[in-house]
Design an enzyme around this catalytic site. Structure first.
Site, PDB file in Angstrom:
ATOM      1  N   ARG A   1      29.461  61.127  42.642  1.00 52.36           N
ATOM      2  CA  ARG A   1      29.231  61.619  41.602  1.00 52.36           C
ATOM      3  C   ARG A   1      27.598  61.296  41.102  1.00 52.36           C
ATOM      4  O   ARG A   1      27.255  61.885  40.273  1.00 52.36           O
ATOM      5  CB  ARG A   1      30.149  61.146  40.407  1.00 52.36           C
ATOM      6  CG  ARG A   1      31.493  61.841  40.519  1.00 52.36           C
ATOM      7  CD  ARG A   1      32.431  61.673  39.450  1.00 52.36           C
ATOM      8  NE  ARG A   1      33.695  62.557  39.538  1.00 52.36           N
ATOM      9  CZ  ARG A   1      34.820  62.081  39.974  1.00 52.36           C
ATOM     10  NH1 ARG A   1      35.003  60.990  40.715  1.00 52.36           N
ATOM     11  NH2 ARG A   1      35.657  63.074  40.082  1.00 52.36           N
TER      12      ARG A   1
ATOM     13  N   HIS B   1      31.122  55.211  51.780  1.00 54.89           N
ATOM     14  CA  HIS B   1      31.959  55.681  52.824  1.00 54.89           C
ATOM     15  C   HIS B   1      31.590  55.306  54.125  1.00 54.89           C
ATOM     16  O   HIS B   1      32.423  54.976  55.145  1.00 54.89           O
ATOM     17  CB  HIS B   1      32.089  57.280  52.727  1.00 54.89           C
ATOM     18  CG  HIS B   1      32.273  57.830  51.728  1.00 54.89           C
ATOM     19  ND1 HIS B   1      31.302  58.470  50.601  1.00 54.89           N
ATOM     20  CD2 HIS B   1      33.691  57.958  50.969  1.00 54.89           C
ATOM     21  CE1 HIS B   1      32.154  58.940  49.875  1.00 54.89           C
ATOM     22  NE2 HIS B   1      33.398  58.546  49.786  1.00 54.89           N
TER      23      HIS B   1
END
Ligand code: PAF
Length: 284
Positions: free
Chosen positions: A191, A37
């Protein structure tokens, strides 16, 4: 950096940016921000006068048996990362603010083209991309962004978002950003937080399969079946959902490997049943 939770306030801020004639970059996220990100955010900050990061764990893109409840939420760290990167606005609304308590069945949704629904993630995650496109469209409309940044790890998502922008004439440029990996090759994902040490080692075999495929192709072996067999052997401890080869431009399934071939894998780890995806261009 402004932290905004409600739509009315966001609209006011966007009016101010528009008056300044600012170019606006949007990085849509579900939070639990990692270096992947960060790379999108840094790119957006470098290419736009103002960057908006949205942080919203979008319930309508999760299936009933998926990990909505346990999806990692690390807002304080996320805000810190955004601030350090030079983000102008973080938009982090509640579910109530985004959907006014309306159930998915009563919401207007954007559906991806039927031709993609029978493959890859769309096939196993029923309704997932309706949820993704609908929230992404809403974020495009709310932010008036000129550019939006998406990671190539979610390759099918990127393809479908680009298709929506083209088909529905959204006035926004989609900027694909490269996959960011750990040093050993594991693709960064929020995740990955679910994995213990043993599972992390097992998960690395997804990357090893993609690298292995690339090597096989380099050696002149480009029969997809041989590549799949090699990958299945490497991922024998995982529950492999798909290993597919698509044309990067059209996302059509390919039966022969060529320069346009993107190999994609989705597989679950054996203990925490974490579903991971990754992909690679395998023909140089
Ligand atoms: O890729 C994601 O994190 C999500 O699917 C997105 C694009 C933020 C939409 O909720």
């Amino acid at each position: 950096m402004k932290i905004i939770n409600n739509i009315k306030e966001l609209k006011e801020e966007i009016k101010i940016l528009k008056r300044k004639n600012s170019s606006i970059g949007l990085v849509p996220t579900m939070g639990a921000l990692h270096n992947g990100h960060k790379s999108l955010i840094e790119r957006a900050v470098s290419e736009n006068e103002d960057t908006i990061v949205s942080i919203f764990v979008n319930p309508i893109q999760f299936g009933v048996n998926e990990d909505l409840d346990k999806y990692p939420r690390t807002l304080d760290n996320d805000l810190e990362l955004c601030k350090n990167a030079g983000v102008s606005i973080v938009f982090c609304p509640s579910i109530e603010e985004m959907y006014q308590g309306i159930d998915k069945n009563d919401l207007t949704l954007i559906c991806p083209p039927y031709c993609v629904l029978d493959k890859l993630c769309a096939k196993s995650r029923n309704g997932h991309f309706d949820g993704v496109l609908s929230v992404v469209a809403k974020l495009f409309n709310l932010t008036h962004a000129t550019k939006a940044y998406f990671g190539q790890k979610d390759a099918q998502q990127l393809f479908i978002v680009k298709k929506m922008v083209k088909d529905l004439n959204f006035d926004i440029e989609i900027i694909p950003c490269p996959i960011v990996r750990e040093q050993d090759g594991l693709a960064l994902s929020s995740r990955n937080k679910y994995l213990n040490q043993d599972e992390r080692k097992i998960a690395l075999n997804i990357f090893k399969s993609l690298e292995g495929a690339k090597k096989l192709v380099k050696m002149g072996i480009n029969d997809p079946k041989k590549i799949v067999d090699n990958s299945l052997m490497l991922m024998k401890e995982m529950d492999v959902e798909y290993i597919e080869f698509v044309d990067i431009e059209t996302f059509e399934i390919q039966s022969e490997i060529n320069k346009n071939t993107l190999m994609l894998i989705a597989a679950k780890t054996p203990i925490s049943k974490t579903r991971l995806i990754d992909n690679m261009m395998i023909c140089e």
